[in-house]
Motif scaffolding. Structure first.
Motif, short mmCIF file in Angstrom:
data_model
loop_
_atom_site.label_atom_id
_atom_site.label_comp_id
_atom_site.label_asym_id
_atom_site.label_seq_id
_atom_site.Cartn_x
_atom_site.Cartn_y
_atom_site.Cartn_z
N UNK A 176 0.83 -1.20 0.00
CA UNK A 176 0.00 0.00 0.00
C UNK A 176 0.87 1.26 0.00
N UNK A 177 1.62 1.43 1.07
CA UNK A 177 2.55 2.56 1.16
C UNK A 177 3.54 2.24 2.28
N UNK A 178 4.70 1.78 1.91
CA UNK A 178 5.67 1.28 2.89
C UNK A 178 6.32 2.42 3.66
N UNK A 179 6.09 2.50 4.99
CA UNK A 179 6.67 3.60 5.78
C UNK A 179 8.06 3.26 6.30
N UNK A 180 8.90 2.73 5.43
CA UNK A 180 10.26 2.38 5.85
C UNK A 180 11.28 3.18 5.03
N UNK A 181 12.49 3.32 5.56
CA UNK A 181 13.00 2.74 6.81
C UNK A 181 12.48 3.52 8.02
N UNK A 182 11.68 2.85 8.85
CA UNK A 182 10.98 3.52 9.95
C UNK A 182 11.95 4.13 10.95
N UNK A 183 12.95 3.37 11.37
CA UNK A 183 13.88 3.86 12.39
C UNK A 183 14.62 5.09 11.90
N UNK A 184 15.14 5.02 10.69
CA UNK A 184 15.91 6.14 10.15
C UNK A 184 15.05 7.39 9.98
N UNK A 185 13.79 7.22 9.63
CA UNK A 185 12.90 8.37 9.44
C UNK A 185 12.66 9.10 10.76
N UNK A 186 12.34 8.35 11.81
CA UNK A 186 12.10 9.00 13.10
C UNK A 186 13.37 9.68 13.61
N UNK A 187 14.52 9.04 13.41
CA UNK A 187 15.78 9.66 13.82
C UNK A 187 16.01 10.96 13.06
N UNK A 188 15.73 10.94 11.76
CA UNK A 188 15.94 12.13 10.94
C UNK A 188 15.04 13.28 11.37
N UNK A 189 13.89 12.94 11.97
CA UNK A 189 12.97 13.97 12.44
C UNK A 189 13.25 14.38 13.89
#
Length: 258
Positions: A176-189
């Motif tokens: 559907x819509x892959x929210x990865x790489x999840x860990x790296x995204x939250x860290x980047x924010x």
């Protein structure tokens, strides 16, 4: 506690002939970890208690079961789940003691949690706000606005927990819509990120008990199995909505009890 939560989820979903079973089973250990030692509360539910927001509101039966296990909900009221004039709907509403905020419009819970965390700071309170959201909610732009807002304001009293089970209503997140790489995204924010087994309640409790009191907000990326505890529901999309037959219920309950 997680086993009892699962037993109650199965019992009440079968009685009410309502779905969302797999989503609720997915978070049993997360909810058990929170309600068995993380959330600070008191008998009067006073203002200084910690707040818990179930952003993935369709899994409300897991929260109701936890409230029953800790004694904040009677068995009689739990048995009204999805009945006429019940306070226990498919999605949680704040008319029920123990539920601070209505949720279920997916993608809104973290924004509410960020506001509640900022309010606590303005009031000089050390209470924390815990928000449990789904990985599919991370498709929503409002979630990332809340993530940016919380990091900008260093809301260290805000703790997000992402139920990373790889599924949503009509498909797998990878399709559907892959929210990865999840860990790296939250860290980047700008968040502190903790990669955890979402079915290891003790490890999640250990991490949440040792979170810093200042600085960045924290998120637990909790890797889970949709429908955990009932083998025929594991990672099966249909159990997002479908209710159980008598035979399916008997088999599910036997696996949980075993």
């Amino acid at each position: 506690m997680a086993r009892e939560i699962r037993r109650l989820i199965l019992r009440e979903s079968k009685r009410a002939n309502v779905g969302h079973i797999g989503s609720a089973l997915s978070i049993a250990e997360i909810v058990a970890a929170l309600y068995s030692g993380v959330l600070r509360s008191d008998a009067s539910h006073g203002a200084e208690r910690d707040r818990f927001i179930l952003s993935k509101g369709h899994a409300a039966l897991a929260q109701y079961a936890a409230l029953r296990v800790v004694g904040d909900l009677t068995d009689e009221e739990l048995a009204t789940y999805c009945g006429d004039e019940s306070r226990l709907g498919v999605h949680p509403e704040h008319c029920l003691p123990g539920v601070d905020f209505c949720t279920g419009s997916l993608g809104q819970g973290l924004s509410v949690g960020a506001g509640a965390a900022l309010a606590a700071r303005l009031q000089g309170s050390d209470r924390r706000v815990y928000v449990l959201l789904s990985d599919a909610e991370c498709n929503e732009g409002s979630v990332w606005e809340a993530i940016m807002f919380a990091a900008h304001h260093d809301l260290s009293n805000l703790v997000a927990i992402v139920d990373l089970n790889g599924q949503q209503a009509f498909g797998y997140t990878r399709d559907v819509l892959e929210p990865t790489p999840m860990i790296e995204r939250w860290k980047a924010f700008g968040w502190n990120v903790h990669d955890v087994d979402g079915h290891d309640a003790h490890e999640m409790q250990r991490i949440m008990a040792n979170l810093p009191g200042t600085g960045r907000p924290n998120v637990l990326i909790a890797r889970t199995t949709f429908g955990k505890g009932v083998s025929y529901m594991h990672s099966q999309i249909k159990w997002h909505y479908w209710p159980m037959s008598e035979a399916e219920y008997a088999l599910a309950l036997s696996e949980i009890e075993a």
